[in-house]
Design a protein around this motif. Structure first.
Motif, mmCIF file in Angstrom:
data_model
loop_
_atom_site.group_PDB
_atom_site.id
_atom_site.type_symbol
_atom_site.label_atom_id
_atom_site.label_comp_id
_atom_site.label_asym_id
_atom_site.label_seq_id
_atom_site.Cartn_x
_atom_site.Cartn_y
_atom_site.Cartn_z
ATOM 1 N N ARG A 1 0.742 -0.908 -0.141
ATOM 2 C CA ARG A 1 0.116 0.009 0.227
ATOM 3 C C ARG A 1 0.683 1.138 -0.032
ATOM 4 N N PHE A 2 1.967 0.823 0.418
ATOM 5 C CA PHE A 2 2.525 2.222 1.028
ATOM 6 C C PHE A 2 3.862 2.445 0.581
ATOM 7 N N TYR A 3 4.681 1.464 0.388
ATOM 8 C CA TYR A 3 6.247 1.588 -0.310
ATOM 9 C C TYR A 3 6.362 1.891 -1.814
ATOM 10 N N ASP A 4 7.230 2.378 -2.269
ATOM 11 C CA ASP A 4 7.560 2.339 -3.317
ATOM 12 C C ASP A 4 8.638 1.620 -3.881
ATOM 13 N N ARG A 5 9.382 0.912 -3.036
ATOM 14 C CA ARG A 5 10.220 0.263 -3.360
ATOM 15 C C ARG A 5 10.660 -0.567 -1.747
ATOM 16 N N VAL A 6 11.786 -1.729 -2.335
ATOM 17 C CA VAL A 6 12.300 -1.960 -1.132
ATOM 18 C C VAL A 6 13.550 -2.541 -1.302
ATOM 19 N N LEU A 7 14.932 -2.420 -0.828
ATOM 20 C CA LEU A 7 15.717 -2.135 -1.005
ATOM 21 C C LEU A 7 16.977 -3.064 -0.080
ATOM 22 N N THR B 1 22.556 -10.637 -1.539
ATOM 23 C CA THR B 1 22.683 -10.600 -2.626
ATOM 24 C C THR B 1 21.686 -12.016 -2.588
ATOM 25 N N PRO B 2 20.932 -12.309 -3.183
ATOM 26 C CA PRO B 2 20.078 -13.742 -3.364
ATOM 27 C C PRO B 2 20.914 -15.031 -3.619
ATOM 28 N N GLU B 3 21.960 -14.815 -3.757
ATOM 29 C CA GLU B 3 22.762 -15.869 -4.389
ATOM 30 C C GLU B 3 23.499 -16.854 -2.664
ATOM 31 N N ILE B 4 23.530 -15.309 -2.017
ATOM 32 C CA ILE B 4 23.632 -15.764 -0.793
ATOM 33 C C ILE B 4 21.963 -16.427 0.605
ATOM 34 N N LYS C 1 8.524 -5.044 -5.517
ATOM 35 C CA LYS C 1 9.320 -4.034 -4.939
ATOM 36 C C LYS C 1 10.651 -4.481 -4.641
ATOM 37 N N VAL C 2 11.094 -6.148 -4.249
ATOM 38 C CA VAL C 2 12.385 -5.823 -3.573
ATOM 39 C C VAL C 2 13.309 -5.818 -5.096
ATOM 40 N N GLN C 3 14.074 -5.049 -4.619
ATOM 41 C CA GLN C 3 15.592 -4.729 -5.331
ATOM 42 C C GLN C 3 16.774 -5.037 -5.173
ATOM 43 N N PHE C 4 17.901 -5.994 -4.943
ATOM 44 C CA PHE C 4 18.552 -6.500 -4.338
ATOM 45 C C PHE C 4 19.858 -5.605 -4.523
ATOM 46 N N CYS C 5 21.086 -4.628 -3.364
ATOM 47 C CA CYS C 5 21.707 -4.063 -3.579
ATOM 48 C C CYS C 5 23.307 -4.397 -3.393
ATOM 49 N N GLY C 6 23.071 -5.733 -2.666
ATOM 50 C CA GLY C 6 24.844 -6.344 -2.641
ATOM 51 C C GLY C 6 25.107 -5.645 -0.666
ATOM 52 N N TYR C 7 26.214 -6.389 -0.234
ATOM 53 C CA TYR C 7 26.299 -6.037 0.261
ATOM 54 C C TYR C 7 26.881 -4.305 1.050
ATOM 55 N N ILE C 8 27.482 -4.158 2.131
ATOM 56 C CA ILE C 8 27.829 -2.703 1.782
ATOM 57 C C ILE C 8 29.355 -3.253 2.421
ATOM 58 N N LYS D 1 24.675 1.358 -5.194
ATOM 59 C CA LYS D 1 23.704 0.885 -5.523
ATOM 60 C C LYS D 1 22.511 1.707 -5.314
ATOM 61 N N ILE D 2 22.453 1.724 -3.765
ATOM 62 C CA ILE D 2 21.231 2.793 -3.053
ATOM 63 C C ILE D 2 20.978 4.286 -3.531
ATOM 64 N N SER D 3 22.202 4.302 -3.262
ATOM 65 C CA SER D 3 22.416 6.041 -4.035
ATOM 66 C C SER D 3 22.308 6.296 -5.746
ATOM 67 N N GLN D 4 22.741 5.111 -5.711
ATOM 68 C CA GLN D 4 22.297 5.769 -7.762
ATOM 69 C C GLN D 4 20.390 5.205 -7.621
ATOM 70 N N TYR D 5 19.982 4.506 -7.062
ATOM 71 C CA TYR D 5 18.198 4.477 -6.807
ATOM 72 C C TYR D 5 17.892 5.634 -6.848
ATOM 73 N N ILE D 6 18.703 5.637 -5.162
ATOM 74 C CA ILE D 6 17.575 7.800 -4.794
ATOM 75 C C ILE D 6 18.272 8.786 -5.662
ATOM 76 N N SER D 7 19.510 9.103 -6.350
ATOM 77 C CA SER D 7 19.257 9.733 -6.810
ATOM 78 C C SER D 7 18.946 9.827 -8.314
ATOM 79 N N ALA D 8 18.511 9.215 -8.554
ATOM 80 C CA ALA D 8 17.258 8.593 -9.853
ATOM 81 C C ALA D 8 15.947 9.112 -9.276
ATOM 82 N N LEU D 9 15.400 8.642 -8.294
ATOM 83 C CA LEU D 9 14.702 9.306 -7.840
ATOM 84 C C LEU D 9 14.329 10.341 -7.953
ATOM 85 N N LEU D 10 15.364 10.923 -6.946
ATOM 86 C CA LEU D 10 15.315 12.412 -6.532
ATOM 87 C C LEU D 10 15.334 13.694 -7.740
#
Length: 412
Positions: A156-162, A166-169, A185-192, A376-385
């Motif tokens: 209902r409320f969320y645009d994306r789940v970051l 990784t799905p491999e692990i 809505k799930v987007q795997f970004c990789g570990y930090i 990856k998080i930065s790219q997504y948020i930058s594109a959204l902004l």
């Protein structure tokens, strides 16, 4: 605006601050307001253009029950206070994006009022849920999410789940049986990936007065609230160390370790001249990068730091109140990335044998693990902004809206 889930240890706030710092470094003219109950926020170096609102602390002990950590107030009234502070911050700060850590409705649903306000009053604000790689065992997570209506909230409320994993692990879509409307809505970004610390290994070795033949072992239980047994067992294991090994150990107890536990470990460590013991450092990565091996609990951040530095490690994961650490350690152990010891099997002998084996075994390459979480998080948020800015600019320049805008300006 960033909501940092808190309740046990330092993991959540450390992870969220790492994300915030990277966002500020990569996105010009960005400002971030963090809302958190973490008692350690003031101890971290905060970047420019970031500030925070400190909520009254809650605490989830090893039993899993939530309680008020410091104030002598009831849990219900403290959650109500926190909820109203969050709502006031939302209404006044008017964020373009609201990044929520782990719980769609917050601790004990304290975000519900704020989310309802956003959806009725600030409809242009995007909601993003951030999840670490593993939440808990599926037998716990699936019914918990059903009980709290998390899947419905995301739908209902969320645009994306970051997801910072990784799905491999570990694939949360399959493991937690997410319905299609949520899974899409799930987007795997990789570990930090954690950048190297502020001090070079040579400087750290000099400060610790390490001789060339000494091997440096770093011991860290994270926040330390439940880290006494790991450190105590490590100290006991040093009695069994063969004479051919020269260890110099640095133990970081963690700022949330009870004072009586710290005092007990200080007394025990005093019998070992090659052991130094401290409470906290905001530059743990400098010591991990210098260490020949790491002995740690299996929190998300510590694991990412070990992976980033490519260090041999023995991990003794926490098994309560969540089994998240144990699941992660088991998966990485199967890949040969680190050695994992179940806490029920922890003895000085087993710990020492695992540590010596890690020091002697050639490390496999960690390059197969995706560590691109921050960019990856930065790219997504930058594109959204950028999209929001483009839409806003288009709306302002639209000829159809000029009369209305001129009327508003005249009224002002």
């Amino acid at each position: 605006m960033v909501y940092s889930h808190d309740g046990f240890g330092l993991g959540n706030i450390r992870r969220m601050l790492a994300i915030c710092t990277h966002l500020l470094d990569s996105i010009p003219e960005l400002s971030i307001l963090v809302i958190s109950g973490s008692p350690m926020l003031h101890s971290f170096r905060l970047p420019k253009r970031l500030d925070y609102i400190k909520l009254p602390c809650l605490n989830r002990g090893t039993s899993g029950e939530m309680s008020v950590k410091y104030l002598g107030t009831e849990i219900e009234e403290t959650v109500k206070l926190r909820s109203e502070l969050i709502l006031s911050a939302i209404a006044n700060f008017k964020p373009d994006i609201f990044l929520v850590d782990k719980k769609p409705y917050g601790i004990r649903n304290e975000l519900k009022a704020a989310i309802e306000y956003l959806k009725t009053k600030l409809t242009e604000t995007s909601l993003i849920l951030l999840l670490r790689d593993i939440l808990d065992h599926r037998d716990v997570t699936i019914p918990e999410w059903q009980k709290h209506g998390n899947n419905e909230a995301i739908h209902r409320f969320y645009d994306r789940v970051l997801v910072v994993g990784t799905p491999e692990i570990f694939d949360i879509r399959q493991e937690y049986q997410l319905p299609p409307m949520v899974a899409e809505k799930v987007q795997f970004c990789g570990y930090i990936r954690t950048e190297l610390g502020r001090k070079s290994p040579n400087l750290i070795r000099s400060e610790l007065r390490l001789s060339p033949e000494e091997q440096f072992i770093l011991v860290t239980p994270g926040g330390g609230e439940d880290g006494y047994r790991l450190i105590d067992t490590y100290l006991s294991s040093l009695v069994l160390l063969p004479d051919s090994y020269k260890f110099r150990s640095l133990i970081i107890c963690g700022p949330e370790m009870p004072l009586e536990h710290q005092a007990s470990l200080q007394r025990k460590a005093a019998a070992y001249p090659q052991v130094q013991i401290g409470e906290f450092t905001d530059d743990l990565m400098s010591y991990i990068a210098t260490a020949d091996a790491v002995v740690a609990m299996g929190g998300y951040n510590t694991t990412c730091e070990i992976l980033s530095a490519g260090k041999p490690a023995v991990v003794v994961p926490r098994i309560k109140p969540s089994r998240e650490q144990c699941i992660r350690a088991e998966h990485l152990s199967k890949l040969g990335i680190l050695a994992a010891i179940h806490p029920n099997d922890l003895t000085p002998d087993i710990l020492l044998r695992s540590l010596l084996q890690q020091l002697q075994t050639p490390q496999i390459s960690f390059s197969t693990i995706n560590m691109d979480g921050l960019p990856k998080i930065s790219q997504y948020i930058s594109a959204l902004l950028a999209k929001k800015k483009s839409v806003s600019s288009f709306c302002y320049k639209s000829p159809e809206q000029l009369p209305e805008l001129m009327m508003i300006a005249k009224i002002v």
